[in-house]
Design an enzyme around this catalytic site. Structure first.
Site, mmCIF file in Angstrom:
data_model
loop_
_atom_site.group_PDB
_atom_site.id
_atom_site.type_symbol
_atom_site.label_atom_id
_atom_site.label_comp_id
_atom_site.label_asym_id
_atom_site.label_seq_id
_atom_site.Cartn_x
_atom_site.Cartn_y
_atom_site.Cartn_z
ATOM 1 N N ARG A 27 0.814 -1.227 0.000
ATOM 2 C CA ARG A 27 0.000 0.000 0.000
ATOM 3 C C ARG A 27 0.850 1.281 0.000
ATOM 4 O O ARG A 27 0.441 2.284 0.581
ATOM 5 C CB ARG A 27 -0.949 0.032 1.202
ATOM 6 C CG ARG A 27 -2.099 -0.956 1.110
ATOM 7 C CD ARG A 27 -3.241 -0.387 0.280
ATOM 8 N NE ARG A 27 -4.286 -1.391 0.057
ATOM 9 C CZ ARG A 27 -5.414 -1.455 0.754
ATOM 10 N NH1 ARG A 27 -5.667 -0.579 1.689
ATOM 11 N NH2 ARG A 27 -6.294 -2.375 0.483
ATOM 12 N N ARG A 31 -3.377 6.684 1.039
ATOM 13 C CA ARG A 31 -3.898 7.878 1.716
ATOM 14 C C ARG A 31 -2.965 8.568 2.698
ATOM 15 O O ARG A 31 -3.216 9.702 3.076
ATOM 16 C CB ARG A 31 -5.205 7.517 2.441
ATOM 17 C CG ARG A 31 -6.377 7.380 1.485
ATOM 18 C CD ARG A 31 -7.556 6.755 2.177
ATOM 19 N NE ARG A 31 -7.220 5.390 2.570
ATOM 20 C CZ ARG A 31 -8.077 4.523 3.115
ATOM 21 N NH1 ARG A 31 -9.309 4.900 3.387
ATOM 22 N NH2 ARG A 31 -7.699 3.309 3.411
ATOM 23 N N ARG A 40 -6.508 11.742 -5.980
ATOM 24 C CA ARG A 40 -7.822 11.104 -5.866
ATOM 25 C C ARG A 40 -8.932 12.142 -5.986
ATOM 26 O O ARG A 40 -9.954 11.902 -6.628
ATOM 27 C CB ARG A 40 -7.938 10.332 -4.548
ATOM 28 C CG ARG A 40 -9.143 9.420 -4.518
ATOM 29 C CD ARG A 40 -9.265 8.684 -3.209
ATOM 30 N NE ARG A 40 -9.392 9.605 -2.095
ATOM 31 C CZ ARG A 40 -9.601 9.248 -0.837
ATOM 32 N NH1 ARG A 40 -9.682 7.978 -0.515
ATOM 33 N NH2 ARG A 40 -9.708 10.147 0.108
ATOM 34 N N ASP A 77 -6.581 -2.602 -7.629
ATOM 35 C CA ASP A 77 -7.169 -3.262 -6.466
ATOM 36 C C ASP A 77 -7.396 -4.724 -6.793
ATOM 37 O O ASP A 77 -7.531 -5.090 -7.965
ATOM 38 C CB ASP A 77 -8.495 -2.611 -6.080
ATOM 39 C CG ASP A 77 -8.874 -2.979 -4.656
ATOM 40 O OD1 ASP A 77 -8.329 -2.354 -3.730
ATOM 41 O OD2 ASP A 77 -9.681 -3.904 -4.468
ATOM 42 N N TYR A 154 -14.998 -11.627 -0.514
ATOM 43 C CA TYR A 154 -15.683 -10.364 -0.859
ATOM 44 C C TYR A 154 -16.897 -10.623 -1.750
ATOM 45 O O TYR A 154 -17.929 -9.969 -1.620
ATOM 46 C CB TYR A 154 -14.707 -9.401 -1.546
ATOM 47 C CG TYR A 154 -13.670 -8.855 -0.593
ATOM 48 C CD1 TYR A 154 -13.959 -7.763 0.222
ATOM 49 C CD2 TYR A 154 -12.421 -9.435 -0.482
ATOM 50 C CE1 TYR A 154 -13.024 -7.265 1.118
ATOM 51 C CE2 TYR A 154 -11.476 -8.952 0.415
ATOM 52 C CZ TYR A 154 -11.776 -7.869 1.207
ATOM 53 O OH TYR A 154 -10.862 -7.381 2.109
HETATM 54 O O1 CP3 Z 1 0.164 -1.619 -2.493
HETATM 55 C C1 CP3 Z 1 -0.142 -0.708 -3.291
HETATM 56 O O2 CP3 Z 1 0.242 0.456 -3.179
HETATM 57 C C2 CP3 Z 1 -0.949 -1.096 -4.518
HETATM 58 C C3 CP3 Z 1 -2.339 -0.840 -4.453
HETATM 59 C C4 CP3 Z 1 -3.296 -1.767 -3.742
HETATM 60 C C5 CP3 Z 1 -4.555 -1.296 -3.307
HETATM 61 N N1 CP3 Z 1 -5.273 -2.370 -2.871
HETATM 62 C C6 CP3 Z 1 -5.011 0.093 -3.386
HETATM 63 C C7 CP3 Z 1 -6.116 0.526 -2.520
HETATM 64 C C8 CP3 Z 1 -3.242 -3.141 -3.484
HETATM 65 C C9 CP3 Z 1 -2.104 -4.118 -3.692
HETATM 66 C C10 CP3 Z 1 -4.506 -3.497 -2.937
HETATM 67 C C11 CP3 Z 1 -4.880 -4.888 -2.582
HETATM 68 C C12 CP3 Z 1 -6.104 -5.135 -1.811
HETATM 69 N N2 CP3 Z 1 -7.315 -4.555 -1.961
HETATM 70 C C13 CP3 Z 1 -6.231 -6.142 -0.841
HETATM 71 C C14 CP3 Z 1 -5.172 -7.127 -0.450
HETATM 72 C C15 CP3 Z 1 -4.105 -6.511 0.361
HETATM 73 C C16 CP3 Z 1 -4.475 -6.163 1.754
HETATM 74 O O3 CP3 Z 1 -4.390 -4.989 2.085
HETATM 75 O O4 CP3 Z 1 -4.825 -7.086 2.495
HETATM 76 C C17 CP3 Z 1 -7.552 -6.100 -0.362
HETATM 77 C C18 CP3 Z 1 -8.141 -6.975 0.721
HETATM 78 C C19 CP3 Z 1 -8.233 -5.098 -1.099
HETATM 79 C C20 CP3 Z 1 -9.669 -4.739 -0.996
HETATM 80 C C21 CP3 Z 1 -9.842 -3.345 -0.581
HETATM 81 N N3 CP3 Z 1 -9.538 -2.253 -1.365
HETATM 82 C C22 CP3 Z 1 -10.333 -2.855 0.664
HETATM 83 C C23 CP3 Z 1 -10.767 -3.736 1.809
HETATM 84 C C24 CP3 Z 1 -10.294 -1.457 0.588
HETATM 85 C C25 CP3 Z 1 -10.750 -0.467 1.619
HETATM 86 C C26 CP3 Z 1 -9.711 -0.450 2.688
HETATM 87 C C27 CP3 Z 1 -9.402 0.926 3.198
HETATM 88 O O5 CP3 Z 1 -8.262 1.087 3.639
HETATM 89 O O6 CP3 Z 1 -10.285 1.806 3.172
HETATM 90 C C28 CP3 Z 1 -9.749 -1.103 -0.658
HETATM 91 C C29 CP3 Z 1 -9.516 0.255 -1.156
HETATM 92 C C30 CP3 Z 1 -8.114 0.620 -1.522
HETATM 93 N N4 CP3 Z 1 -7.292 -0.143 -2.312
HETATM 94 C C31 CP3 Z 1 -7.441 1.833 -1.204
HETATM 95 C C32 CP3 Z 1 -6.191 1.782 -1.844
HETATM 96 C C33 CP3 Z 1 -5.131 2.846 -1.868
HETATM 97 C C34 CP3 Z 1 -8.034 2.977 -0.401
HETATM 98 C C35 CP3 Z 1 -8.981 3.692 -1.299
HETATM 99 C C36 CP3 Z 1 -9.044 5.176 -1.035
HETATM 100 O O7 CP3 Z 1 -8.243 5.923 -1.596
HETATM 101 O O8 CP3 Z 1 -9.955 5.562 -0.303
#
Ligand code: CP3
Length: 356
Positions: A27, A31, A40, A77, A154
């Site tokens: 990640r 944010r 964003r 994602d 999911y």
């Molecule tokens: O690592 C990186 O920088 C690459 C980007 C990346 C994102 N999601 C961007 C993201 C990667 C590799 C993921 C994978 C992901 N997405 C996983 C597996 C990894 C982990 O963290 O366990 C999962 C379970 C998801 C599903 C997902 N996407 C969730 C549960 C959420 C909300 C979580 C939150 O923190 O609010 C997301 C959204 C998401 N994916 C964000 C980002 C940067 C936040 C979105 C925002 O900008 O509001």
């Protein structure tokens, strides 16, 4: 293709000698960075960042402008696959991901199409090739996908879940339906990751975020077996270079020996296991990636440095370690603390590698 200027991440995954331990953060584009929040806002929302290759490229590169990271990770994602299967992904502010259509019956599963990466996920393939071009060989680009089990949670729960009530009922009541869904997902993930590799991803990571929530027996059958199937179908060499595969099961510490048999090059570790002990258990088979508790980044730089030193000492001498957090960096982290973390890894690790 341009030659890589910094390949220590790929070298460490293959246990080849490196000068210092490579580091990136799960990640790392997100944010906690004000420039990410600005992009964003400009794009409108999170999915618009993912679906527009120019924006996806912009935010992928942001952490690399700030820090001397050793790898970039595609900004996207894991839930792009269920979206491409027709479930209608959306994000409710502060609520995480949601689907318009939830999978609950065998008929729902039978009706799911296997997405074609180029036709149905072309925006991801375009993001990969755009990022590769803009990186211009600075560091390798990591592609990724969710594991079938993690994606299925999911798809069946309709979003994030605390107790996995629906999917576990399905697993125990209708194991054949569960296997049908996971088999389709394994096929979809294999094609998706191979598409990313052909578009320019130089390593790939499978995120099994929720595998650690299963019983030992269920983990083997419903998560690891499908990751193994994916690994055996991946393109392992592209453009004259090996494409390493990383498997990351969060809370999978007790199963490291069997995960190490799955055919991947490296295992991701969360912070609950000791990396030195993990190396003794599986280090002859695979490289290791991890594993600092992301919450350490809330502490002061001196404390971060001390924890980096402890993990490096625990892993010990030689290659085969990619430093990372044990899970994603959180939005509340001070970007200066992430900088202190990365600097500490490079500075303190030189002594663990023999100069060429
Ligand atoms: O690592 C990186 O920088 C690459 C980007 C990346 C994102 N999601 C961007 C993201 C990667 C590799 C993921 C994978 C992901 N997405 C996983 C597996 C990894 C982990 O963290 O366990 C999962 C379970 C998801 C599903 C997902 N996407 C969730 C549960 C959420 C909300 C979580 C939150 O923190 O609010 C997301 C959204 C998401 N994916 C964000 C980002 C940067 C936040 C979105 C925002 O900008 O509001």
């Amino acid at each position: 293709m341009t030659a890589l200027k910094n390949d220590r991440f790929l070298r460490a995954l293959l246990k080849q000698p490196v000068d210092v331990t490579p580091v990136w953060m799960m990640r790392q584009a997100g944010r906690y960075l004000p420039e990410y929040r600005a992009s964003r806002a400009k794009a409108g929302d999170f999915m618009s960042l993912c679906m527009n290759p120019a924006f996806a490229c912009e935010v992928t590169l942001q952490p690399l402008e700030r820090y001397p990271l050793d790898a970039a990770i595609l900004f996207s994602d894991i839930l792009t696959i269920p979206d491409a299967m027709g479930q209608g992904l959306y994000f409710e502010t502060g609520e995480g991901p949601r689907f318009r259509k939830v999978i609950s019956t065998v008929a729902d599963i039978e009706a799911l199409p296997i997405p074609d990466p180029h036709q149905d996920l072309g925006y991801v393939m375009d993001a990969v090739s755009t990022i590769r071009r803009e990186l211009n060989g600075r560091v390798p680009l990591i592609g990724f996908s969710g594991s079938p089990w993690t994606l299925a949670t999911y798809m069946v729960e309709g979003g994030s879940s605390k107790d996995f009530r629906k999917i576990k009922a399905m697993l125990y009541d209708q194991p054949e339906a569960m296997h049908l869904l996971l088999g389709k997902l394994a096929q979809a993930v294999t094609a998706y990751l191979n598409g990313q590799i052909q578009a320019g991803a130089q390593a790939v990571q499978i995120f099994d975020t929720w595998g650690g929530n299963l019983s030992s027996a269920a983990y083997q059958t419903f998560s690891l077996a499908y990751m193994k199937q994916i690994v055996s179908g991946l393109i392992r060499e592209h453009d004259g270079r090996k494409v390493p595969v990383i498997l990351f099961t969060k809370n999978g510490g007790q199963w490291l020996e069997s995960i190490a048999e799955a055919g991947a090059d490296a295992l991701g570790l969360d912070w609950t296991c000791d990396i030195g002990e993990a190396r003794r258990r599986v280090g002859a088979k695979v490289a290791l990636q991890g594993n600092m508790d992301p919450a350490v980044l809330y502490a002061k730089p001196e404390a971060i440095r001390a924890e980096v030193a402890r993990i490096l000492a625990s892993y010990g001498q030689g290659s085969g370690h990619v430093f990372n957090l044990g899970h994603g960096i959180t939005p509340e982290v001070d970007p200066a603390h992430a900088g202190a973390f990365i600097e500490a890894v490079h500075e303190l690790s030189a002594g663990y590698h023999t100069p060429a």
